[in-house]
Design an enzyme around this catalytic site. Structure first.
Site, PDB file in Angstrom:
ATOM      1  N   LYS A 115       0.952  -1.223   0.073  1.00  0.00           N
ATOM      2  CA  LYS A 115       0.024  -0.117  -0.028  1.00  0.00           C
ATOM      3  C   LYS A 115       0.856   1.262  -0.039  1.00  0.00           C
ATOM      4  CE  LYS A 115      -4.252  -1.591   2.275  1.00  0.00           C
ATOM      5  NZ  LYS A 115      -5.447  -1.172   3.019  1.00  0.00           N
ATOM      6  N   LYS A 197      -6.399 -11.503  -7.022  1.00  0.00           N
ATOM      7  CA  LYS A 197      -7.787 -11.515  -6.312  1.00  0.00           C
ATOM      8  C   LYS A 197      -8.668 -10.369  -6.709  1.00  0.00           C
ATOM      9  CE  LYS A 197      -8.908 -10.343  -1.538  1.00  0.00           C
ATOM     10  NZ  LYS A 197      -8.469 -10.339  -0.103  1.00  0.00           N
ATOM     11  N   LYS A 200     -12.129  -4.277  -5.894  1.00  0.00           N
ATOM     12  CA  LYS A 200     -12.803  -3.191  -6.388  1.00  0.00           C
ATOM     13  C   LYS A 200     -11.768  -1.990  -6.840  1.00  0.00           C
ATOM     14  CE  LYS A 200     -12.815  -2.155  -1.675  1.00  0.00           C
ATOM     15  NZ  LYS A 200     -13.291  -2.920  -0.485  1.00  0.00           N
TER      16      LYS A 200
END
Ligand code: TRP
Length: 334
Positions: A115, A197, A200
């Site tokens: 991230k 995976k 969204k």
């Protein structure tokens, strides 16, 4: 009776719209746990603000996630459903546990590394610290089992390390939790790139299906899902796209992989894809209708999250007080 049940804690962030990956991989399994275990299912809004959220959207998504829990079949009478920010012990315990967690440990978290690459210069300290808040969530309830996906296993390991460290330094305070990976906790992959995976945040919106997507959108996305040129419905690593569609169908209908292979033997993908889409539409439509109904009844949702917060506050305060006492803080009242 209640006392002898094992305790389960899990949570999802209200940081975006949920995909069928969240539903089939997590929520649908939670529904099956509610009789056997004493379950706490939390909407982890404190975790969501580790990246910037639009206040209005955060409010909407928080209530929508609570409504999804209920609509999916998690009974608010049997389980404790609550919103993390309503229970101040989570923030307080996170601070305390911060002082028993090492910088190096947090720096090794792969989710943080990924991230922080994505957010570049604007990495909040909270993003680094996020696993400690997750440890607080789990340890405050003395959870035995934590249903999590593989991407959260490292955070759960850290939670265990923090618990053991605190227990050893003082005296037994926390239950050391185990991960709980349900047998058919399907990991749903991206429909356009089945090596990833489903998420969204994927670049291509055809890669994911949202829990709240309309039937037509679901049909369109399934029909466009990437397959291969082999033309056979087989559960094999060489056919990741087909394998992913099979796990969606299997999770929704309960059919085994070999049943699915038999059913579509000698056929191409068109009928198979059509059935996957229809199965999903049939599964999601009643949930969507219920979510929409619940969102119109804010007063009902309020009674649920208030009752949840009351119970969660009571239990978490007990653990928090134990922590404070062992650390050496002076109690305000005996
Ligand atoms: N970190 C988890 C995720 O992003 C969400 C989460 C927060 C959680 N607290 C938790 C999951 C406690 C299980 C238990 O998916």
């Amino acid at each position: 009776m209640e006392e002898s049940k094992k305790i389960i804690f899990s949570g999802i962030q209200p940081s975006g719209e949920l995909t069928i990956g969240n539903y089939l991989g997590a929520i649908k399994n939670w529904v099956k746990l509610q009789d056997e275990f004493d379950c706490f299912f939390c909407v982890v809004d404190l975790h969501a603000i580790t990246v910037r959220q639009e206040p209005k959207l955060l409010r909407q998504r928080t209530l929508e996630l609570l409504a999804i829990y209920i609509a999916a079949g998690i009974d608010p009478e049997k389980n404790t459903l609550f919103i993390q920010s309503h229970v101040p012990a989570h923030s307080e315990a996170a601070w305390l546990l911060n002082c028993y967690t090492y910088f190096g440990e947090l720096g090794r978290m792969t989710q943080f590394k990924d991230k922080s690459k994505r957010f570049g210069d604007n990495i909040a300290a909270g993003l680094f610290d996020y696993p400690v808040l997750m440890a607080a969530d789990i340890l405050l309830y003395q959870a035995d089992l934590v249903p999590v996906g593989v991407d959260q296993k490292q955070h759960l390991e850290l939670t265990r390390d923090i618990a053991e460290r605190f227990n050893k330094l003082y005296s037994p305070t926390f239950k050391v939790p185990d991960g709980y990976i349900p047998e058919n906790g399907a990991k749903i992959m991206d429909l356009q790139d089945p090596s990833k995976k489903m998420s969204k945040s994927a670049d291509n919106a055809n890669g994911f299906i949202l829990i709240m997507d309309s039937p037509d959108v679901i049909r369109k996305k399934i029909s466009r899902a990437v397959t291969d040129s082999l033309g056979a419905v087989k559960f094999s690593d060489e056919q990741p796209g087909v394998k992913n569609l099979m796990s969606i169908l299997s999770t929704v209908t309960g059919m085994s992989y070999s049943d699915i292979e038999k059913k579509y033997e000698g056929q191409g993908y068109a009928g198979f894809k059509n059935d996957v889409a229809e199965a999903l539409v049939e599964e999601l439509t009643p949930i969507q209708n219920r979510v929409n109904e619940l969102l119109k009844d804010k007063a009902y949702l309020e009674t649920i999250y208030k009752a949840g917060a009351e119970k969660a506050n009571y239990i978490s305060q007990k653990t928090l007080r134990k922590m404070q006492k062992k650390i050496g803080f002076i109690p305000l009242s005996k």
